[in-house]
Write a protein that holds these residues in place. Structure first.
Motif, PDB file in Angstrom:
ATOM      1  N   PHE A   1       0.840  -1.197   0.000  1.00  0.00           N
ATOM      2  CA  PHE A   1       0.000   0.000   0.000  1.00  0.00           C
ATOM      3  C   PHE A   1       0.873   1.243   0.000  1.00  0.00           C
ATOM      4  O   PHE A   1       1.895   1.287   0.693  1.00  0.00           O
ATOM      5  CB  PHE A   1      -0.907   0.002   1.237  1.00  0.00           C
ATOM      6  CG  PHE A   1      -1.967  -1.066   1.182  1.00  0.00           C
ATOM      7  CD1 PHE A   1      -3.228  -0.784   0.715  1.00  0.00           C
ATOM      8  CD2 PHE A   1      -1.679  -2.378   1.562  1.00  0.00           C
ATOM      9  CE1 PHE A   1      -4.195  -1.768   0.643  1.00  0.00           C
ATOM     10  CE2 PHE A   1      -2.635  -3.373   1.487  1.00  0.00           C
ATOM     11  CZ  PHE A   1      -3.908  -3.060   1.023  1.00  0.00           C
TER      12      PHE A   1
ATOM     13  N   SER B   1      -0.054   4.220   1.058  1.00  0.00           N
ATOM     14  CA  SER B   1      -0.240   4.881   2.357  1.00  0.00           C
ATOM     15  C   SER B   1      -0.273   3.812   3.455  1.00  0.00           C
ATOM     16  O   SER B   1      -0.034   2.638   3.198  1.00  0.00           O
ATOM     17  CB  SER B   1      -1.538   5.678   2.331  1.00  0.00           C
ATOM     18  OG  SER B   1      -2.594   4.810   1.999  1.00  0.00           O
ATOM     19  N   GLU B   2      -0.588   4.222   4.654  1.00  0.00           N
ATOM     20  CA  GLU B   2      -0.701   3.287   5.778  1.00  0.00           C
ATOM     21  C   GLU B   2      -1.768   2.247   5.464  1.00  0.00           C
ATOM     22  O   GLU B   2      -2.865   2.610   5.036  1.00  0.00           O
ATOM     23  CB  GLU B   2      -1.104   4.053   7.043  1.00  0.00           C
ATOM     24  CG  GLU B   2       0.025   4.811   7.712  1.00  0.00           C
ATOM     25  CD  GLU B   2       1.014   3.890   8.413  1.00  0.00           C
ATOM     26  OE1 GLU B   2       0.609   2.781   8.814  1.00  0.00           O
ATOM     27  OE2 GLU B   2       2.193   4.278   8.509  1.00  0.00           O
TER      28      GLU B   2
ATOM     29  N   GLU C   1      -5.079   2.786   7.339  1.00  0.00           N
ATOM     30  CA  GLU C   1      -5.908   3.873   6.760  1.00  0.00           C
ATOM     31  C   GLU C   1      -6.615   3.383   5.506  1.00  0.00           C
ATOM     32  O   GLU C   1      -7.791   3.655   5.301  1.00  0.00           O
ATOM     33  CB  GLU C   1      -5.016   5.073   6.415  1.00  0.00           C
ATOM     34  CG  GLU C   1      -4.595   5.887   7.616  1.00  0.00           C
ATOM     35  CD  GLU C   1      -3.732   7.078   7.216  1.00  0.00           C
ATOM     36  OE1 GLU C   1      -3.299   7.138   6.050  1.00  0.00           O
ATOM     37  OE2 GLU C   1      -3.510   7.930   8.086  1.00  0.00           O
ATOM     38  N   SER C   2      -5.876   2.672   4.672  1.00  0.00           N
ATOM     39  CA  SER C   2      -6.457   2.170   3.419  1.00  0.00           C
ATOM     40  C   SER C   2      -7.590   1.189   3.703  1.00  0.00           C
ATOM     41  O   SER C   2      -8.631   1.210   3.036  1.00  0.00           O
ATOM     42  CB  SER C   2      -5.401   1.468   2.575  1.00  0.00           C
ATOM     43  OG  SER C   2      -4.403   2.375   2.231  1.00  0.00           O
TER      44      SER C   2
ATOM     45  N   ASP D   1     -10.610   3.120   4.750  1.00  0.00           N
ATOM     46  CA  ASP D   1     -11.252   3.741   3.580  1.00  0.00           C
ATOM     47  C   ASP D   1     -12.009   2.702   2.764  1.00  0.00           C
ATOM     48  O   ASP D   1     -13.127   2.945   2.308  1.00  0.00           O
ATOM     49  CB  ASP D   1     -10.207   4.407   2.678  1.00  0.00           C
ATOM     50  CG  ASP D   1      -9.498   5.545   3.373  1.00  0.00           C
ATOM     51  OD1 ASP D   1     -10.038   6.032   4.385  1.00  0.00           O
ATOM     52  OD2 ASP D   1      -8.411   5.928   2.921  1.00  0.00           O
TER      53      ASP D   1
ATOM     54  N   PRO E   1       5.373   5.282   3.710  1.00  0.00           N
ATOM     55  CA  PRO E   1       3.972   5.497   3.323  1.00  0.00           C
ATOM     56  C   PRO E   1       3.581   6.970   3.393  1.00  0.00           C
ATOM     57  O   PRO E   1       3.978   7.672   4.313  1.00  0.00           O
ATOM     58  CB  PRO E   1       3.179   4.668   4.336  1.00  0.00           C
ATOM     59  CG  PRO E   1       4.149   4.054   5.259  1.00  0.00           C
ATOM     60  CD  PRO E   1       5.518   4.486   4.903  1.00  0.00           C
ATOM     61  N   ALA E   2       2.855   7.393   2.393  1.00  0.00           N
ATOM     62  CA  ALA E   2       2.409   8.790   2.342  1.00  0.00           C
ATOM     63  C   ALA E   2       0.955   8.892   2.814  1.00  0.00           C
ATOM     64  O   ALA E   2       0.183   7.953   2.646  1.00  0.00           O
ATOM     65  CB  ALA E   2       2.490   9.282   0.904  1.00  0.00           C
ATOM     66  N   THR E   3       0.630  10.031   3.405  1.00  0.00           N
ATOM     67  CA  THR E   3      -0.764  10.244   3.817  1.00  0.00           C
ATOM     68  C   THR E   3      -1.469  11.014   2.713  1.00  0.00           C
ATOM     69  O   THR E   3      -0.891  11.928   2.127  1.00  0.00           O
ATOM     70  CB  THR E   3      -0.814  11.043   5.132  1.00  0.00           C
ATOM     71  OG1 THR E   3      -0.077  10.320   6.102  1.00  0.00           O
ATOM     72  CG2 THR E   3      -2.240  11.216   5.619  1.00  0.00           C
TER      73      THR E   3
ATOM     74  N   ARG F   1      -7.047  13.538   3.276  1.00  0.00           N
ATOM     75  CA  ARG F   1      -7.156  13.197   4.696  1.00  0.00           C
ATOM     76  C   ARG F   1      -6.584  14.338   5.549  1.00  0.00           C
ATOM     77  O   ARG F   1      -7.117  14.660   6.616  1.00  0.00           O
ATOM     78  CB  ARG F   1      -6.415  11.885   4.978  1.00  0.00           C
ATOM     79  CG  ARG F   1      -6.974  11.158   6.197  1.00  0.00           C
ATOM     80  CD  ARG F   1      -6.127   9.996   6.597  1.00  0.00           C
ATOM     81  NE  ARG F   1      -5.924   9.035   5.522  1.00  0.00           N
ATOM     82  CZ  ARG F   1      -6.804   8.082   5.199  1.00  0.00           C
ATOM     83  NH1 ARG F   1      -7.934   7.973   5.851  1.00  0.00           N
ATOM     84  NH2 ARG F   1      -6.546   7.255   4.213  1.00  0.00           N
TER      85      ARG F   1
ATOM     86  N   TYR G   1     -12.994   9.394   3.288  1.00  0.00           N
ATOM     87  CA  TYR G   1     -12.832   8.836   1.936  1.00  0.00           C
ATOM     88  C   TYR G   1     -14.111   9.049   1.116  1.00  0.00           C
ATOM     89  O   TYR G   1     -14.046   9.415  -0.065  1.00  0.00           O
ATOM     90  CB  TYR G   1     -12.495   7.343   2.022  1.00  0.00           C
ATOM     91  CG  TYR G   1     -12.359   6.699   0.668  1.00  0.00           C
ATOM     92  CD1 TYR G   1     -11.305   7.028  -0.174  1.00  0.00           C
ATOM     93  CD2 TYR G   1     -13.297   5.781   0.206  1.00  0.00           C
ATOM     94  CE1 TYR G   1     -11.184   6.462  -1.429  1.00  0.00           C
ATOM     95  CE2 TYR G   1     -13.184   5.209  -1.054  1.00  0.00           C
ATOM     96  CZ  TYR G   1     -12.124   5.554  -1.872  1.00  0.00           C
ATOM     97  OH  TYR G   1     -12.013   5.005  -3.114  1.00  0.00           O
TER      98      TYR G   1
END
Lengths: 342, 71
Positions: free
Chosen positions: A259, A261-262, A265-266, A269, B4-6, B10, B16
């Motif tokens: 992923f 992003s984290e 978080e994914s 979502d 990892p990017a935010t 967000r 979302y």
């Protein structure tokens, strides 16, 4: 004296009119000076025995008006059903991929719910308007049975109701504090933005954090005459390293993916998106079933009204015929009485 | 492997679903007529939400936008 005068007046009128007056018990009793109680008893027995022609004609007219309304409602429901079918067809591919991650919708009837996790949030989809057969009652009864079975298994269930009819029925059926949130007066037709807003309501009610699964209970449209009560189980997606309690849905399906992003978080979502797509599909399915049920109900009502009109018309014709026969008898007897006098 | 990017939305405080619907709304607004007015209703909705506390229904709130939902 008054009664004698009345009788004299009666004799001066034509034979037919006089005979009609003599037949009417109220007129005779008034002429003979009977008490008001007697008159009341007589008029009541007349009402109980047979409705008058005027009353029957009024009944026929009002039933015809009702039939016109139900026929129009049937046509409106048929037209709306076309639109709902189209929207339902569009929502199916939107949602079908989630069956790979969870499970396909199951029949509500005779389900045991043993595979449910410990704490669930039930979301029944009902309509805001009535006159659509038993679709809302089936859902409410199904949810009540579901909660009863979960209670037997020492599992906890809360409810977020969608639809005014469901709200009223659940409020009467559920004795505890199971109802957490209600969303009513949903303006039709639905769209994905509305489904997203309703999903946000569920998430705020703790669908992701406080419950082990979201159960969507809805009417599934099969064709214009058939719909079934189904339920979907949606469990939160676990991030890597966590064990799934039920052993059903978990992160296994996405374990091999990286992923950007984290992952947590994914997954959060993705869970929001899964709830919204499932809600969108369930809402559309329920809306199509509602219109089909309304169409069937209104068709039944129109046919019943037609039968009632036929019966009332028969009664009306009988009453009319009997009046004409009586009048003829009176005329003939009056005429023969006059001939005898001559 | 890069850290990892935010996501930018967000950071802006959006969920979302809000982001998805905003994106869909932007695409719809970029359409030409007559499709633009035909699809404008896709972003409109209305319902009344109410929370329940101890088996009692609280006041109903009319929800017409995604940012109002769940409050």
């Amino acid at each position: 004296m008054a009664s004698m005068a009345s009788l004299r007046t009666l004799s001066m009128t034509t034979a037919a009119t006089a005979a009609r007056r003599i037949v009417a018990p109220r007129t005779v009793s008034m002429a003979l000076g009977t008490t008001s109680t007697q008159i009341q008893v007589q008029s009541q027995s007349q009402r109980r025995g047979m409705a008058t022609e005027k009353q029957l004609a009024n009944k026929i007219q009002s039933t015809k008006n009702i039939k016109k309304i139900t026929s129009s409602m049937k046509m409106v429901a048929a037209a709306r059903l076309k639109g709902e079918e189209r929207r339902l067809a569009a929502s199916i591919p939107f949602n079908q991929w989630t069956y790979e991650m969870f499970s396909e919708p199951k029949f509500l009837e005779e389900a045991t719910f043993v595979d449910f996790p410990q704490k669930v949030l039930i979301v029944p989809f009902t309509s805001d308007k009535g006159l659509c057969g038993g679709i809302n009652s089936f859902i409410s009864r199904g949810v009540r049975n579901m909660i009863a079975k979960l209670d037997e298994q020492s599992k906890q269930a809360d409810v977020c109701v969608i639809g005014e009819k469901g709200r009223g029925q659940m409020q009467r059926m559920l004795t505890g504090n199971q109802i957490k949130r209600t969303c009513t007066d949903v303006v039709a037709p639905g769209n994905y933005t509305m489904a997203s807003a309703l999903s946000t309501e569920l998430i705020k009610a703790g669908a992701e954090t406080d419950y082990d699964a979201v159960i969507m209970v809805y009417n599934s449209y099969k064709n214009a005459a058939v719909y079934n009560q189904m339920y979907k189980v949606i469990t939160p997606l676990k991030t890597g390293g966590e064990e799934s309690e039920t052993g059903g849905s978990s992160n296994e399906a996405l374990a091999g993916y990286d992923f950007d992003s984290e992952k947590a978080e994914s997954m959060s979502d993705l869970y929001e998106f899964i709830i919204s797509t499932n809600l969108y599909h369930s809402f559309m399915d329920g809306a199509a079933a509602e219109q089909s049920a309304r169409m069937t109900a209104m068709e039944g009502a129109s046919s019943n009204a037609g039968e009632m009109i036929d019966k009332l018309t028969l009664q009306y014709n009988r009453a009319r015929q009997s009046r004409i026969t009586t009048e003829l008898i009176e005329i003939i007897s009056g005429a023969s009485a006059l001939e005898k006098k001559k | 492997m890069t850290p990892p990017a935010t996501n930018f939305w967000r950071i802006a405080g959006m969920s979302y679903l809000q982001y998805v619907n905003r994106a869909a709304g932007s695409v719809r607004s970029a359409l030409k007529e007559p499709m633009k007015s035909k699809l404008s209703a896709q972003g409109e909705f209305s319902y009344k939400a109410s929370a329940w506390v101890d088996g009692t229904q609280m006041s109903k709130t009319e929800i017409t936008s995604l940012s109002q939902a769940g409050k």
